[in-house]
Design an enzyme around this catalytic site. Structure first.
Site, mmCIF file in Angstrom:
data_model
loop_
_atom_site.group_PDB
_atom_site.id
_atom_site.type_symbol
_atom_site.label_atom_id
_atom_site.label_comp_id
_atom_site.label_asym_id
_atom_site.label_seq_id
_atom_site.Cartn_x
_atom_site.Cartn_y
_atom_site.Cartn_z
ATOM 1 N N ASP A 22 3.774 -6.489 3.766
ATOM 2 C CA ASP A 22 3.323 -5.501 4.751
ATOM 3 C C ASP A 22 3.545 -6.034 6.160
ATOM 4 O O ASP A 22 2.731 -5.796 7.052
ATOM 5 C CB ASP A 22 1.827 -5.210 4.487
ATOM 6 C CG ASP A 22 1.333 -3.933 5.161
ATOM 7 O OD1 ASP A 22 2.176 -3.147 5.626
ATOM 8 O OD2 ASP A 22 0.106 -3.743 5.218
ATOM 9 N N HIS A 55 0.824 -1.215 0.000
ATOM 10 C CA HIS A 55 0.000 0.000 0.000
ATOM 11 C C HIS A 55 0.854 1.259 0.000
ATOM 12 O O HIS A 55 1.902 1.312 0.645
ATOM 13 C CB HIS A 55 -1.022 0.000 1.138
ATOM 14 C CG HIS A 55 -0.500 -0.035 2.543
ATOM 15 N ND1 HIS A 55 -0.234 1.111 3.265
ATOM 16 C CD2 HIS A 55 -0.218 -1.060 3.379
ATOM 17 C CE1 HIS A 55 0.172 0.770 4.490
ATOM 18 N NE2 HIS A 55 0.201 -0.529 4.585
ATOM 19 N N ASP A 82 -0.230 4.326 1.001
ATOM 20 C CA ASP A 82 -0.560 5.334 2.011
ATOM 21 C C ASP A 82 0.158 5.075 3.330
ATOM 22 O O ASP A 82 0.645 3.970 3.580
ATOM 23 C CB ASP A 82 -2.078 5.387 2.266
ATOM 24 C CG ASP A 82 -2.632 4.101 2.868
ATOM 25 O OD1 ASP A 82 -2.269 3.010 2.381
ATOM 26 O OD2 ASP A 82 -3.417 4.179 3.838
ATOM 27 N N HIS A 123 3.883 3.416 12.569
ATOM 28 C CA HIS A 123 2.918 4.459 12.931
ATOM 29 C C HIS A 123 3.470 5.373 14.020
ATOM 30 O O HIS A 123 2.714 5.971 14.777
ATOM 31 C CB HIS A 123 1.557 3.878 13.398
ATOM 32 C CG HIS A 123 0.895 2.980 12.395
ATOM 33 N ND1 HIS A 123 -0.399 2.542 12.543
ATOM 34 C CD2 HIS A 123 1.340 2.453 11.218
ATOM 35 C CE1 HIS A 123 -0.720 1.757 11.496
ATOM 36 N NE2 HIS A 123 0.327 1.704 10.695
ATOM 37 N N ASP A 159 6.045 1.381 6.706
ATOM 38 C CA ASP A 159 4.710 0.793 6.538
ATOM 39 C C ASP A 159 3.942 1.672 5.559
ATOM 40 O O ASP A 159 3.396 2.696 5.969
ATOM 41 C CB ASP A 159 4.024 0.702 7.899
ATOM 42 C CG ASP A 159 2.622 0.133 7.811
ATOM 43 O OD1 ASP A 159 2.232 -0.305 6.723
ATOM 44 O OD2 ASP A 159 1.925 0.151 8.841
ATOM 45 N N GLU A 216 -5.041 1.778 2.608
ATOM 46 C CA GLU A 216 -5.046 0.555 3.424
ATOM 47 C C GLU A 216 -5.195 0.896 4.896
ATOM 48 O O GLU A 216 -5.896 0.203 5.641
ATOM 49 C CB GLU A 216 -3.752 -0.230 3.191
ATOM 50 C CG GLU A 216 -3.747 -1.624 3.799
ATOM 51 C CD GLU A 216 -3.286 -1.701 5.243
ATOM 52 O OE1 GLU A 216 -3.445 -2.772 5.855
ATOM 53 O OE2 GLU A 216 -2.773 -0.696 5.786
ATOM 54 N N GLU A 217 -4.540 1.981 5.317
ATOM 55 C CA GLU A 217 -4.513 2.322 6.747
ATOM 56 C C GLU A 217 -5.874 2.768 7.270
ATOM 57 O O GLU A 217 -6.087 2.833 8.472
ATOM 58 C CB GLU A 217 -3.475 3.423 7.014
ATOM 59 C CG GLU A 217 -2.034 3.027 6.707
ATOM 60 C CD GLU A 217 -1.460 2.040 7.702
ATOM 61 O OE1 GLU A 217 -2.170 1.629 8.653
ATOM 62 O OE2 GLU A 217 -0.285 1.658 7.524
HETATM 63 ZN ZN LIG Z 1 0.735 -1.566 6.385
#
Ligand SMILES: [Zn+2]
Length: 416
Positions: free
Chosen positions: A204, A84, A86, A387, A147, A181-182
């Site tokens: 991922d 992903h 994003d 994150h 990520d 995705e997030e």
């Molecule tokens: Zn991810």
């Protein structure tokens, strides 16, 4: 021997990490933020630059590409590799300045733009695996975005490898980069027909060698309580306040078990997420999680009984209980196609790593893909402390992820 250079994948990753692609859970647009397309457009340009002509992007920000089969065999399934574009809304993704610590020496890494942010081996023991090799961090004011730009970089680096090494045989390789995705929308606008893959792998995951073939099964539940409303001045022995009934239901939930804050590993839970209401009518929304569908049903029965027993203490109040299916454990699909996980294990071993089989206490795009026709476990990229401002990744893990992609495509060709 397949070898991908940690330095070249690091350079590629840092190019992607600098592009702000944060998604937005409050947006109803697709993609949720237009800026995600900045990376999608760059990826398309780079794919064309490699000579991959069958590549496109769409208004939703997806990137689709095919590296056509170069094998004489005609029965090789088309395999998708997915990541992903994003980054998570939890932490700023603006002005990301990736810092490459070319030879990590084990000392604390003080992030230059905010010296309060310090990456220490004592907090992140996995750093030990990266002594004397490359570690990439952010600069202190944002997340890094490993990520999942590490997954994007691994797939792009593997694509370049195939283009440059035509003697390495493979079937049709499908590349898919997804937005959002997030915020749980990664598969919302995907065109599976256009993708045309039979099996897939998301890149991922965390530590080198890790392979996730199991996720939660997930439902939502809504308990709606109808009270009895009369003028409050004349309500004696008549009024039933739905808000108070809802409060009593929440209070009746177990306090030492059965919640996110009291469970781990393979335990399921129920979790109230939203309360909406007025005295007349109140609704409680829950998420319900377990690794098995049988477990989900038990959780629903138990929750419904707690609610019904509570409502019974308020004569006149009426409740409804509704269930929404959210996603299902990918393992139920993957078990029907055991070669998908078996080949991933073999590819990881061929890349010189030990396999760490893990289950995810959550969902992935792969769990949704698995139920819309593309069984899809999740493979490591090396990302750590995701994150957060202390997010980091080792360059050799990213290189190993790209090597695993190459081995996987080769194994599917060999076994077909
Ligand atoms: Zn991810």
């Amino acid at each position: 021997m397949i070898q991908i250079s940690p330095d070249s994948i690091a350079e590629r990753f840092m190019r992607y990490a600098q592009i702000d692609t944060q998604s937005d859970p409050a947006s109803t647009a697709h993609p949720t933020t237009e800026k995600q397309k900045d990376l999608s457009k760059l990826l398309l340009k780079e794919l064309f630059g490699m000579g991959i002509t069958d590549a496109s992007t769409d208004t939703f920000g997806y990137v689709y590409a095919t590296i056509p089969s170069n094998s004489g065999k005609k029965n090789i399934p088309a395999i998708c590799f997915c990541a992903h574009v994003d980054t998570a809304p939890d932490c700023s993704g603006t002005n990301v300045k990736p810092v490459l610590h070319r030879y990590y020496d084990g000392r604390d890494i003080v992030l230059p733009d905010d010296p309060a942010q310090v990456l220490r081996m004592s907090d992140s023991p996995y750093l030990k695996n990266h002594l004397n090799s490359g570690v990439i961090t952010a600069s202190g004011n944002s997340l890094l975005g490993a990520d999942d730009k590490s997954g994007v970089a691994a797939i792009m680096e593997a694509a370049l490898f195939f283009v440059q090494n035509p003697a390495v045989k493979h079937g049709d390789i499908k590349i898919l980069f997804t937005p959002d995705e997030e915020v749980g929308q990664g598969t919302a606008r995907v065109d599976m027909q256009k993708l045309g893959a039979q099996f897939g792998y998301t890149l991922d995951g965390g530590e080198a060698g890790s392979l996730e073939d199991e996720t939660f099964s997930a439902d939502g539940a809504v308990i709606t309580i109808h009270g009895v409303i009369v003028h409050p001045g004349y309500a004696k022995d008549k009024m039933v306040n739905a808000l108070k009934v809802a409060g009593a239901i929440l209070d009746a939930l177990p306090k030492q078990e059965w919640s996110p804050e009291t469970t781990e590993k393979r335990q399921g839970f129920v979790h109230p997420t939203t309360l909406n209401g007025i005295a007349e009518k109140t609704s409680l929304q829950f998420i319900v999680r377990d690794f098995t569908v049988a477990g989900l049903l038990q959780h629903h029965e138990r929750l419904k009984k707690i609610a019904a027993d509570t409502v019974a203490e308020f004569p006149g109040a009426v409740m409804e209980y509704t269930v929404q299916e959210q996603y299902r454990n990918m393992k139920e699909v993957l078990d029907k196609h055991p070669q998908v996980v078996a080949y991933a294990e073999e590819a990881i071993q061929r890349a010189g790593l030990n396999i760490k089989k893990e289950s995810i206490r959550g969902g992935t795009d792969g769990s949704r893909f698995s139920y819309i026709g593309m069984p899809c476990p999740n493979i490591f990229t090396g990302m750590q402390n995701i994150h957060s401002k202390l997010e980091w990744i080792g360059t050799k893990d990213m290189a190993k992820a790209a090597e695993t992609v190459v081995h996987l495509a080769m194994i599917w060709e060999e076994r077909s």
